[in-house]
Design a protein around this motif. Structure first.
Motif, mmCIF file in Angstrom:
data_model
loop_
_atom_site.group_PDB
_atom_site.id
_atom_site.type_symbol
_atom_site.label_atom_id
_atom_site.label_comp_id
_atom_site.label_asym_id
_atom_site.label_seq_id
_atom_site.Cartn_x
_atom_site.Cartn_y
_atom_site.Cartn_z
ATOM 1 N N SER A 1 0.842 -1.208 0.000
ATOM 2 C CA SER A 1 0.000 0.000 0.000
ATOM 3 C C SER A 1 0.869 1.247 0.000
ATOM 4 C CB SER A 1 -0.914 -0.006 1.227
ATOM 5 O OG SER A 1 -1.851 1.050 1.166
ATOM 6 N N LEU A 2 0.392 2.277 -0.717
ATOM 7 C CA LEU A 2 1.044 3.588 -0.773
ATOM 8 C C LEU A 2 0.024 4.671 -0.484
ATOM 9 C CD1 LEU A 2 3.218 3.274 -4.017
ATOM 10 C CD2 LEU A 2 4.072 3.306 -1.682
ATOM 11 N N CYS A 3 0.479 5.726 0.194
ATOM 12 C CA CYS A 3 -0.423 6.836 0.520
ATOM 13 C C CYS A 3 0.408 8.108 0.635
ATOM 14 C CB CYS A 3 -1.158 6.541 1.829
ATOM 15 S SG CYS A 3 -2.475 7.696 2.192
ATOM 16 N N TYR A 4 0.042 9.142 -0.116
ATOM 17 C CA TYR A 4 0.805 10.382 -0.089
ATOM 18 C C TYR A 4 0.132 11.402 0.821
ATOM 19 C CZ TYR A 4 3.660 14.298 -1.599
ATOM 20 O OH TYR A 4 4.527 15.352 -1.615
ATOM 21 N N ILE A 5 0.918 12.009 1.701
ATOM 22 C CA ILE A 5 0.435 13.065 2.593
ATOM 23 C C ILE A 5 0.912 14.409 2.038
ATOM 24 C CG2 ILE A 5 0.546 14.036 4.917
ATOM 25 C CD1 ILE A 5 0.834 11.266 6.021
ATOM 26 N N PRO A 6 -0.003 15.313 1.689
ATOM 27 C CA PRO A 6 0.398 16.600 1.103
ATOM 28 C C PRO A 6 1.243 17.425 2.065
ATOM 29 C CG PRO A 6 -1.954 16.210 0.830
ATOM 30 C CD PRO A 6 -1.461 15.183 1.786
ATOM 31 N N TRP A 7 2.097 18.268 1.473
ATOM 32 C CA TRP A 7 2.960 19.124 2.264
ATOM 33 C C TRP A 7 2.125 20.205 2.938
ATOM 34 C CZ3 TRP A 7 4.283 24.277 2.531
ATOM 35 C CH2 TRP A 7 5.448 24.588 3.250
#
Length: 464
Positions: A274-280
């Motif tokens: 699983s991958l998940c991007y957290i915005p800056w």
């Protein structure tokens, strides 16, 4: 080669051109004219063809009118749905005003034992059969298009492979199937800016970009191993990440067709599930943007900068199955399957924070760590790598829900993150493998995907 002319035309030509042949320009006189008689002449009646052409034009015009009427009806349906939702809200306000005029709010809560947390429930709204023989895996929702896409195998034996089935959320009906991969699709996600662009990865080692509006492929990349997961870079709409079966994370740019622009090695073993991007976000209390990566045995937070990649191993215990991120609180949930140390499935709601590891104030040695806020226990059995979800409650401001499937009881549990209490249990005859929050026509739905079908539960307010 002979060329034939009318007799009067030839005579006029010979008089005007001084006795020359109209074909070869040689000398010629009237006696050189040869009369040719046709053996048979037929008059072709084209009335039938003309009639068919006219009828075809009429049918085309009728079809255009029907398409226009369909579009107008669809628009009227949407407007009526919005009106119904508005009237329901007005009815609720009138009932609340009537209740307050008779009994005060505290007295109403004490006498009837009703809390505001229990005023919202999920009820079954509709169900769609997607794959008769099974094979569904993941879902993705596009709020801009009011569309859900579900991965499924091809139902036509002549064209094997896997693709996505489009579901129109305006009337909750399945639409066209789009063939995409030759093997099972493991993950997919819509671009956060280019709303019609769908990213998919599969076991055929291919990364595909598809325009879901015209059902046409946009781009394709080939990796060296099967692909398990993917996500877009929320800070750069042209970039996305792909997790491989060998544990690598590949970073691509849609403007660069040569291949991955970066290869990221992450701590741990097993495929990237699983991958998940957290915005800056520029905040003293939160970390900068980055990528959450879950492998079977490890979980990491990768700070992705232009010229630097920093891998921070999070001290969480697996084995891990999925990641989910909630943007309003910047909390994320890590789901773990049962193991010898932990006999129950676990769902860990966490937040990222900086921890200063330096021994003196003069040095700055901060690392990213995961602070566990809440832990929810599931069943003792989990054979499928199902995906859980952490979402903001659509009808209660400030309330966060953790949603996860339970294979042991064939149900889906919803917990309130603040109190830790189980809010609702949704029974299902099949194992739920993906969960998705949807908002359409001023209504909120929770979509539960099984191997063969997708069920839509609608949030409703229980009025006293």
């Amino acid at each position: 080669m002979w060329t034939y002319f009318w007799n009067s035309c030839i005579e006029r030509w010979l008089k005007g051109q001084g006795g020359k042949c109209p074909q070869c320009n040689a000398k010629a006189t009237r006696k050189d004219i040869r009369v040719l008689y046709a053996k048979s002449l037929k008059v072709i009646d084209t009335s039938e063809r003309d009639r068919v052409i006219r009828e075809l034009e009429k049918e085309r015009e009728a079809r255009r009118k029907l398409e226009l009427e369909h579009a107008q009806t669809k628009l009227q349906y949407e407007l009526k749905s919005q009106l119904v939702a508005k009237l329901q809200n007005e009815l609720k306000m009138l009932k609340n005003a009537t209740a307050k005029s008779n009994v005060s709010a505290p007295e109403l809560g004490m006498s009837q034992g009703i809390s505001t947390e229990n005023m919202n429930k999920l009820i079954i709204h509709s169900a769609l059969d997607i794959a008769k023989d099974g094979g569904c895996r993941v879902m993705a929702y596009n709020e801009w298009l009011n569309m859900v896409v579900v991965s499924m195998p091809s139902h036509v034996s002549m064209f094997p492979g896997c693709g996505v089935k489009k579901i129109n959320m305006l009337d909750i009906k399945s639409e066209r199937y789009i063939p995409v991969h030759t093997k099972q699709i493991r993950d997919m996600a819509f671009n956060p800016v280019k709303n019609d662009l769908l990213l998919t990865v599969g076991m055929d080692k291919l990364v595909k970009l598809t325009n879901v509006c015209n059902n046409a492929p946009v781009g394709s990349f080939t990796a060296e191993s099967p692909l398990w997961s993917c996500c877009w870079n929320a800070d750069h709409a042209n970039q996305f990440f792909v997790g491989t079966a060998t544990g690598l994370v590949l970073m691509y740019d849609t403007r660069n067709t040569d291949g991955p622009i970066k290869t990221i090695k992450v701590t741990g073993s097993g495929p990237v599930v699983s991958l998940c991007y957290i915005p800056w976000e520029a905040s003293e209390n939160s970390c900068t943007g980055g990528l959450l990566v879950a492998r079977l045995s490890s979980c990491s937070f990768v700070l992705v900068k232009e010229n630097e990649i920093q891998d921070n191993a999070l001290l969480l215990e697996g084995p891990f199955t999925s990641l989910s991120y909630e943007k309003s609180t910047r909390h994320f949930m890590v789901s773990c399957r049962p193991c010898q140390k932990y006999p129950h499935a676990r769902h860990l709601v966490c937040e990222l924070q900086y921890v200063d590891m330096s021994s003196s104030a003069a040095t700055n040695n901060k690392v990213v760590a995961a602070n566990i806020i809440q832990t929810f226990k599931g069943g003792t059995t989990q054979k499928v790598l199902s995906r859980s979800s952490i979402v903001a409650h659509p009808l209660q401001a400030g309330s966060i829900l953790a949603c996860a499937s339970d294979e042991s009881t064939q149900s889906t549990c919803l917990w309130d993150v603040s109190s830790g209490a189980c809010v609702q249990v949704l029974k299902c005859r099949e194992t739920v493998i993906d969960i998705l929050l949807l908002k359409s026509n001023q209504s909120a739905f929770l979509a539960l995907l099984t191997d063969k079908s997708v069920k839509f539960y609608k949030w409703v307010e229980l009025l006293s």
